[in-house]
Design an enzyme around this catalytic site. Sequence first.
Site, PDB file in Angstrom:
ATOM      1  N   ARG A 105       0.861  -1.176   0.000  1.00 47.66           N
ATOM      2  CA  ARG A 105       0.000   0.000   0.000  1.00 47.66           C
ATOM      3  C   ARG A 105       0.899   1.227   0.000  1.00 47.66           C
ATOM      4  O   ARG A 105       1.780   1.362   0.850  1.00 47.66           O
ATOM      5  CB  ARG A 105      -0.846  -0.086   1.262  1.00 47.66           C
ATOM      6  CG  ARG A 105      -1.620   1.125   1.681  1.00 47.66           C
ATOM      7  CD  ARG A 105      -2.348   0.736   2.963  1.00 47.66           C
ATOM      8  NE  ARG A 105      -2.639   1.834   3.836  1.00 47.66           N
ATOM      9  CZ  ARG A 105      -3.857   2.258   4.108  1.00 47.66           C
ATOM     10  NH1 ARG A 105      -4.892   1.673   3.579  1.00 47.66           N
ATOM     11  NH2 ARG A 105      -4.052   3.257   4.944  1.00 47.66           N
ATOM     12  N   THR A 109      -0.606   7.717  -1.006  1.00 53.41           N
ATOM     13  CA  THR A 109      -1.845   7.807  -1.797  1.00 53.41           C
ATOM     14  C   THR A 109      -2.877   6.770  -1.369  1.00 53.41           C
ATOM     15  O   THR A 109      -4.019   6.830  -1.805  1.00 53.41           O
ATOM     16  CB  THR A 109      -1.535   7.555  -3.285  1.00 53.41           C
ATOM     17  OG1 THR A 109      -0.976   6.219  -3.395  1.00 53.41           O
ATOM     18  CG2 THR A 109      -0.516   8.558  -3.815  1.00 53.41           C
ATOM     19  N   ASP A 201      -2.747  -1.478  11.516  1.00 52.39           N
ATOM     20  CA  ASP A 201      -2.190  -2.112  10.321  1.00 52.39           C
ATOM     21  C   ASP A 201      -2.065  -3.606  10.573  1.00 52.39           C
ATOM     22  O   ASP A 201      -1.269  -4.043  11.417  1.00 52.39           O
ATOM     23  CB  ASP A 201      -0.823  -1.503   9.995  1.00 52.39           C
ATOM     24  CG  ASP A 201      -0.258  -2.048   8.692  1.00 52.39           C
ATOM     25  OD1 ASP A 201      -0.106  -3.291   8.575  1.00 52.39           O
ATOM     26  OD2 ASP A 201       0.023  -1.264   7.788  1.00 52.39           O
ATOM     27  N   ASP A 204       1.501  -5.041  10.230  1.00 46.94           N
ATOM     28  CA  ASP A 204       2.370  -4.653  11.356  1.00 46.94           C
ATOM     29  C   ASP A 204       1.958  -5.375  12.644  1.00 46.94           C
ATOM     30  O   ASP A 204       2.811  -5.778  13.436  1.00 46.94           O
ATOM     31  CB  ASP A 204       2.283  -3.145  11.618  1.00 46.94           C
ATOM     32  CG  ASP A 204       2.948  -2.325  10.525  1.00 46.94           C
ATOM     33  OD1 ASP A 204       3.492  -2.920   9.574  1.00 46.94           O
ATOM     34  OD2 ASP A 204       2.901  -1.082  10.620  1.00 46.94           O
TER      35      ASP A 204
HETATM   36  N1  URA Z   1      -5.043  -2.103   6.030  1.00 41.16           N
HETATM   37  C1  URA Z   1      -4.826  -2.338   7.341  1.00 41.16           C
HETATM   38  O1  URA Z   1      -3.977  -3.154   7.699  1.00 41.16           O
HETATM   39  N2  URA Z   1      -5.547  -1.655   8.242  1.00 41.16           N
HETATM   40  C2  URA Z   1      -6.492  -0.771   7.908  1.00 41.16           C
HETATM   41  O2  URA Z   1      -7.130  -0.190   8.790  1.00 41.16           O
HETATM   42  C3  URA Z   1      -6.712  -0.537   6.531  1.00 41.16           C
HETATM   43  C4  URA Z   1      -5.975  -1.219   5.616  1.00 41.16           C
END
Ligand code: URA
Length: 210
Positions: A105, A109, A201, A204
Amino acid sequence: MIGMERLIVDHPLAAARLTTMRDETTDNAGFRAALSDLTQMLVYEALAGAPKADVQIKTPLTPFTGSRLAKPPLLVPVLRAGLGMVEQAHAMVPEAQVGFVGIARDERTAQPVPYLESLPDDLSGHPVFVLDPMLATGGSMLHTMELLVARNATDITAVCVVAAPQGVEALERSGHPCRLVVAAIDEGLDEANYIVPGLGDAGDRQFGPR
Ligand code: URA
């Protein structure tokens, strides 16, 4: 808007695992364990109506007509976060094949940046389960579905932990032959396109920050 089938897995055990995942004090190992348990429940529910095929066996006492899944789904974890779902999904459906899609990701953006595509060439007649815990804007999921539809997939299930309404709407509007199985649909997205309240995330939280 096209009606997309969606199944919200609303079960006390699913809610308990999801609460563990949302809790900021849950460490990486605890998060992975809760995700694994929850994946088991999501896959179980996702396969509830799956067609069965008869198999002739013998019990120790007598011949018996039992059953197996007629068409085990291809499992497609979306890397990185979907990695934490594939082992448990595969344990539930040991005969399944596994493909991989890698999408990073762009934090600036929030656009999906594809970096890996490892899928069978022809998915005609094969159900596919896409494993990605977070359906936020829907960008990664739509990219994955485009790869699948280009290989003739017509029966795609997005297996997710948390979805934002925007991601659900994006799937609905895509017109792809898909359904959604999810533990919760949250309130929305923040300015960085993280799901709120969400769980942070998901990559993470499983593997540590990049
Ligand atoms: N990806 C993630 O890991 N967490 C989010 O809140 C949105 C996308």
